[in-house]
Design a protein around this motif. Structure first.
Motif, PDB file in Angstrom:
ATOM      1  N   ASP A   1       0.780  -1.291   0.671  1.00  0.00           N
ATOM      2  CA  ASP A   1      -0.140   0.001  -0.257  1.00  0.00           C
ATOM      3  C   ASP A   1       0.838   1.266  -0.107  1.00  0.00           C
ATOM      4  OD1 ASP A   1      -2.523   1.337   0.705  1.00  0.00           O
ATOM      5  OD2 ASP A   1      -1.399   1.988   2.009  1.00  0.00           O
TER       6      ASP A   1
ATOM      7  N   GLU B   1       0.516   4.477   0.650  1.00  0.00           N
ATOM      8  CA  GLU B   1       0.247   5.186   2.267  1.00  0.00           C
ATOM      9  C   GLU B   1       1.206   4.807   3.104  1.00  0.00           C
ATOM     10  OE1 GLU B   1      -3.727   6.058   2.521  1.00  0.00           O
ATOM     11  OE2 GLU B   1      -4.567   7.323   1.247  1.00  0.00           O
ATOM     12  N   GLU B   2       0.875   3.578   2.804  1.00  0.00           N
ATOM     13  CA  GLU B   2       1.476   2.759   4.256  1.00  0.00           C
ATOM     14  C   GLU B   2       3.139   2.659   4.089  1.00  0.00           C
ATOM     15  OE1 GLU B   2       1.262  -1.508   4.763  1.00  0.00           O
ATOM     16  OE2 GLU B   2      -0.644  -1.061   5.795  1.00  0.00           O
TER      17      GLU B   2
END
Length: 398
Positions: free
Chosen positions: A353, A355-356
């Motif tokens: 991901d 965003e992670e």
């Protein structure tokens, strides 16, 4: 640096790069002779990996080296352009050594010889439609059509395995990363055992500190111009209660420790610790949290330096040992201290991901600046870490 894509390859999106499974490295009749890489689990693991890729429809590219007897030319100037994303800003390009080629006294993987041929236990795995890339530099991307072949296949994620982890694999990983690919190193299929010298140093470190270690970072400082900026080690994967240990060999340099800004009551404090030949410097995690450490450039003239500082023409080998408590298996499942899943049972695949990933980068930066940063409060596990693989959980000391 390595990135970790989803562990299930999809057609034309993922490729496996198999680097240098050749006789000169693996056969007792090859260049290394009795010092050849001992094929214990290496090719059986490769069989498993190749089979899994074929079942999932991923592309497999076999890479072999063919070096001339004598290399007269210099490595080409490297002008790899970093991606624009800020997370790449401080990442180094391949150094002069990794950008080079074999120039040893003993010929290696010479075209037309037994040593340059694929290892016999690997040959049955190569199918007629598989791509074979022949390289003459450490990196499989230098002066080959590997990049164009991957883009023609629509590949975004590459898994890399092979020999040797500190030379051709590392050079290929670095270049793949800077060509914009997501990179996964399959540690079950990479030769990376401890050398006898490093094993002896590791044993001494463990005995002296009464603490096991399972990871070492080896760096070479060519002279006073080489340095490492002040920083705190990132402790997400380092077992709590253990120490980070640096062993110095060669020319004496000075480790400079400086308190972080948020601990500066009345001014930041500085301590200088000489690191002479054959010395050991142990750094506790509490000190690492409060202090930055680094080795500054030494631009003094030769006549201003002591004999200790001029050993080995100013060269220094640095070995930094750690006990890592985060693990990844060949299916891409992650568990342990730095993962959400603390045990192998129930371990999940590594997140990709975006965003992670951004959150992880910001967290690394925060740990470098803050003296009270707490990883326990940070639950994301991004896909940009090169994580140590082990078959057993560590046994940390109390």
């Amino acid at each position: 640096m390595a990135t970790t894509p989803a562990p299930t390859p999809t057609p034309k999106a993922t490729a496996l790069l198999v680097v240098d499974f050749q006789n000169d490295f693996l056969s007792p009749k090859g260049m290394l002779g009795p010092k050849h890489v001992k094929d214990q689990n290496l090719t059986p693991n490769l069989h498993h990996l190749v089979s899994a890729f074929r079942k999932k429809g991923g592309s497999i590219i076999w890479i072999k080296s063919e070096y001339p007897n004598v290399r007269q030319t210099d490595p080409p100037i490297r002008r790899l352009i970093r991606p624009t994303d800020p997370k790449y800003a401080d990442a180094p390009l391949n150094d002069d050594f990794l950008a080079g080629t074999h120039q040893g006294r003993t010929p290696c993987c010479v075209k037309g010889t037994f040593g340059a041929e694929f290892y016999d236990k690997v040959v049955p795995l190569i199918e007629q439609n598989d791509e074979v890339i022949v390289k003459s530099w450490y990196s499989a991307f230098t002066d080959t059509n590997l990049d164009s072949a991957l883009r023609k296949l629509g590949v975004k994620d590459v898994w890399i395995c092979g020999l040797m982890s500190n030379v051709c694999v590392l050079a290929t990983v670095s270049d793949a990363y800077f060509h914009g690919y997501n990179v996964r190193v399959v540690t079950d299929c990479v030769f990376q055992s401890w050398t006898p010298t490093v094993q002896a140093i590791k044993t001494h470190v463990e005995k002296t500190l009464n603490q096991p270690v399972n990871h070492v970072l080896i760096q070479y400082y060519r002279g006073g111009e080489d340095y490492i900026s002040e920083h705190s080690d990132k402790t997400l994967d380092i077992v709590r209660g253990t120490r980070i240990v640096n062993v110095s060999l060669g020319a004496r340099r000075v480790m400079v420790l400086r308190t972080k800004r948020d601990t500066a009551d009345g001014g930041r404090r500085t301590q200088k610790t000489p690191l002479p030949h054959n010395s050991m410097f142990a750094l506790g995690l509490a000190t690492n949290a409060k202090w930055l450490h680094g080795i500054r450039q030494d631009k003094r003239a030769i006549n201003e330096k002591s004999p200790e500082e001029l050993m080995e023409d100013g060269g220094r080998v640095s070995l930094t040992f750690r006990l890592i408590g985060t693990f990844v298996d060949r299916e891409g499942r992650i568990w342990g201290q730095g993962a959400r899943s603390k045990h192998r049972e129930g371990a999940a695949v590594i997140s990709t991901d975006a965003e992670e990933a951004v959150a992880m980068i910001k967290a690394f930066g925060a740990e470098n600046q803050s003296s009270d940063f707490d990883w326990e409060k940070f639950t994301a596990r991004a896909s940009i870490s090169w994580t140590v693989k082990s078959n057993h959980d560590p046994t940390p000391t109390p």
